[in-house]
Structure formats: C-alpha cells, structure tokens
Design an enzyme around this catalytic site. Sequence first.
Site, short mmCIF file in Angstrom:
data_model
loop_
_atom_site.label_atom_id
_atom_site.label_comp_id
_atom_site.label_asym_id
_atom_site.label_seq_id
_atom_site.Cartn_x
_atom_site.Cartn_y
_atom_site.Cartn_z
CG ASP A 204 -0.65 3.74 11.32
OD1 ASP A 204 0.45 3.16 11.42
OD2 ASP A 204 -1.68 3.33 11.87
CD GLU A 268 -5.20 23.94 -1.26
OE1 GLU A 268 -5.10 24.70 -0.27
OE2 GLU A 268 -6.19 23.24 -1.50
C1 BGC Z 1 1.84 1.06 13.04
C2 BGC Z 1 1.80 0.22 14.27
C3 BGC Z 1 0.39 0.33 14.85
C4 BGC Z 1 -0.67 0.00 13.80
C5 BGC Z 1 -2.03 0.44 14.21
C6 BGC Z 1 0.89 0.25 12.19
O1 BGC Z 1 1.11 0.00 11.00
O2 BGC Z 1 3.10 1.19 12.46
O3 BGC Z 1 2.77 0.58 15.20
O4 BGC Z 1 0.26 -0.59 15.89
O5 BGC Z 1 -0.40 0.63 12.59
O6 BGC Z 1 -2.12 1.83 14.18
#
Ligand code: BGC
Length: 536
Positions: A204, A268
Amino acid sequence: MMKHDSWWRDAVIYQIYPRSFRDANGDGEGDLAGVIEGLPYLASLGIDAIWLSPIYRSPNNDGFYDVADPRDIDPLFGTLADAELLIKEAHAAGLKVIFDIIPNHFSSDHIWFQEAMRAAPGSAARARFHFYDGRGESGELTPNNWNSLFTGPAWTRLPDGQWYLHLFDSSQPDLNWDNPEVHADFEKTLRFWLDLGIDGFRIDVSHGLVKEDILVDHRDPDLLTKALRIDTTDVTAEQRADLLSDMPFFDRDGVHEIYREWRKIFNEYKDRMTVGEAFVYPTSRLANYVRPDELHQIFNFDFLLIEWDAAKIREAASRVISELATVGAPPTWALNNHDSPRLVSRLGSLAKARALALLTAALPGSLYIYQGEELGLPDGDMPVSARKDPIAIRSKGADLGRDGCRVPLPWSAHQPHFGFSSHTPWLPQMSSYGDYAIESEVSDPESSLNFYKKTLEIRKHHPALGGEGQITFLESEPGVLAFTRVPGLVVVANTTDGSIQMKLEAQSILHQSGHGVNYVADLLDLPAHTTVWLQR
Ligand code: BGC
C-alpha cells in the site's frame, strides 16, 4: 506450456475486498470463512492468485487500511487459524495467496502510537512517527501546510502541543522510516506472513514511506491535493504533471533502499512476489520500483482512468510496456480496484467495458481483476448517511468517496441480501444487483461471467497470450486499435460509434466481446464498441 519462469510474471490476480466478498457468520460483514466458501467459485474463474485487501486488527476507520496489529487477524474476519486454513485451501485449489501490507502508516490504536501519545516530546516512542512542534507564538499552527489526501490538514495536535503527520486520516499516523525500529518491525511482519505460507504482498502507498523537507511549506498544497485524486477533473494535465513530478512526501529516491532490503528477504523464500501501489509522475519513474533488486511488479494507474478511446489506450499501453521493459519487469493491468469507480459505471456501458477488458487481457504481463468486475457489476449508490469511507465522512459528503465500488457481492438473485449474508450488509446493495448474481450468471451463456471465463481460458492456453512476447501495433483508421501478438494472434478494438471494416490477414475468430463480428475473405466487419481476437 510454461510461457515464463516465474508464475507471477503473467498471472491473473483476483482482488478480494474481504468485507464485501461473502459473509459466512451472518453479521453483515464478509469474512475469511466466506472467502473459503467462495474458493470453488474463485477456482472456476481460471485465475492464478487471489489478493486480499487488509484483514489485520484495525479500528476500521479506513476500510482496514488503518492497522493496529499487522501480525494478527481482525475478529471481524476471523482468526489466525482461519487465515492459515484459507492459505492451505487456496493452495489446494491451485490458487496463490497475496496479502496487503501497509507500511506508510499504522492505526492510532497501534501500541506504538498509544505509547507515543503517553510519552514526552523528543522521546524514542515519538521518534517512530513524525512528531513536531507547531509554528506560531505558542505552536498553534501546523508544522507545515501539507494536506491530508482525505481532505483537511495532514497534522493533528496532541493535548501537550505537539503535532503528528498523517497523509491520510488522523487515525493513520505516518511512520518514520528513518528509524531502524520501523525497518525491523516490518521485517518481522513480512517474515511472519511469508512463514505462514503466503505467496506475496501488495504494498500500500509504496511510494510514500520516505518524506523530505517536512518543515518546508509546499508551494500549492490545495492544488496538489486535487492532482492526487486519481479520478479528478479539477486540474489540467499540465498542472498535474508539474505538481506530481515533485512531491515532498511521495516518490523520494530514498524509498528504494527499503525495497532493496525487502527484496533480500523475499529472495530467501521460493517463488514469492510483491506488487507496489505507486502514483508517480512521470510514469517512467514506476520502473525504478521494479529494478531487478527491488519489487516484482508495480501497478500503473493509467488503465484505471483510461477513456474508451483507441489513441489514448494505445499511447498508455505502449508507454507502460516500453518503460517497464527498460528494467525487464512485466507490466500489470487493472481496470478496477477498491479505490476507483467500477469500469461499467465509469464508461457508462457494459459493451465498452467488455471490449476494454478483452483488449486488456491480450496485453503482455499480469492482469488484475477486482471482485464483481467479472459480473459486469455497476457501482452501488447510497445516501451520504450510509457511507463509511473517511473521504465521504471528512468532506461531509462533498466528496462521496469510494463506497460505490465496495458494495457486497450478489451471489444469488433469490436469497435475502442476494446471498451475501443472512444479515443486513454493512453497505446497502442496489435492487438491480440481483441481475448480476453469480448463480444466475453461471447458467447464462451470454453473461459477463462466462465471457470473462472464456477470456481467461483462452489467455491461459494460447501461446501468444499472457507471457511477455512481442506486441506490434498495426496502422488503423482513427478510433480503431489493432495489434498482433506472436505467435498467431490479432486483436482489433473498435472504439467508435459505428461499425468499421478492416482488411486483415487471419484465419478465424477466436473470441469477441459482443455480437455480430464477421470475418470473411480477409475482411473484418467489427460492430461499434467491440473487440475481437483473431487467430492468425
Ligand atoms: C489504499 C486505500 C487507502 C490508502 C491509505 C490506498 O492506496 O488502496 O484504500 O485508503 O491507501 O492506506
């Protein structure tokens, strides 16, 4: 036939938004037991892997992207034992399993932030986040003028006067990646899930970890916030290019050191992969994330936004393919996800959505499908009071946010709540959702579901598809996109409102997104808003 030496290079990966996939325990919220129940359906699609949006312990202020314990499962979804069972059963069904990891921030409920709030300014506990004194006579002004991507200031003040940085909701404090403790903790988390047997991570905000010039104001924070909304029309392309090419909190060069560290950990283990989420500009900078010693795949946002326009599709596809080829990484393609309007709703037409999906499935690299996309499901709609997205809540409904694409899936037209749950779902389903129920689509040869299945079936077995083989764009009239893949495939898409004819050398029609395609004596007759795959 093996078209590549690593499974992920051309994998079809299905994104599950667990809260909305299937509810097995009848509380109106999807869960891991529901995903396990859904495995026969998932395996029947012809996909290679499932990616689950976050299922970790969380107060759920941002759809579980606010993690309070990254090494435990939230009770809403089940237990660690359920996660282990899911991994085992998915593997038995021939599916790889990818989890989300959220390294840019923790939840304010995480024990580290709880400690930081109790600790004094300047303490080790606060050094895991970005705490600063404010400006102004008594520190009453934010340390800089950055905005949260979810609207409002990117800073919140504690009663003792210090401010902390949060690029997203105030309950999502950003982590300080200059601190070795943060590195060590994430290594522990990566290994925890890798040891449990998962096959990879979706990372993310992978471009966000490193911040620079924290105490310097941005020249135009409000315009930058608008430019960062991927579906925005509030900024011009020039403004966006200018602002996104230099963001103090995104895409700093230092972030690559982190992924070099992570890649050593992944190496790994056998056959594991990572895919980064990064909104960077120019897109050529995406290639930096997938250099051979960093991540395996990176998303591009181009296709989440792409118009149904042959010239624009060709420009984006050829640019992404050639930029990633510079580092030997496979491209990825996603037309939908949990943050964007569903394709059918965005294009306003099922015919266009299918035609774009068929074209995209013929591109080299890896394909992502978001749950419900295969059903042709449109976005849900609901009053502001029913919305759960912090974007809708923080903006008081001025921005409706992302709930529309997160509405629970319809499994059956005849059961309460369309078979998703025995209880009222956490977001309301549209009455039209019965028309898209899995059970009905399975038995309808004309359904989107059977169209997707056939597409994936051909993609899996055709020697020209998937893989990373050559793609050659053909000259064609305006509004028509045509390319070949070797060996033996021609793809033609008609994005215009009328049918077109094209002289073409091929043998026969392999697959089409709609009806009425004709191919006789080297002449292709292609109806409006239709894509065809031809065997050469
Ligand atoms: C996720 C979102 C989230 C954000 C903050 C993003 O890119 O896909 O759904 O709200 O990151 O974590």
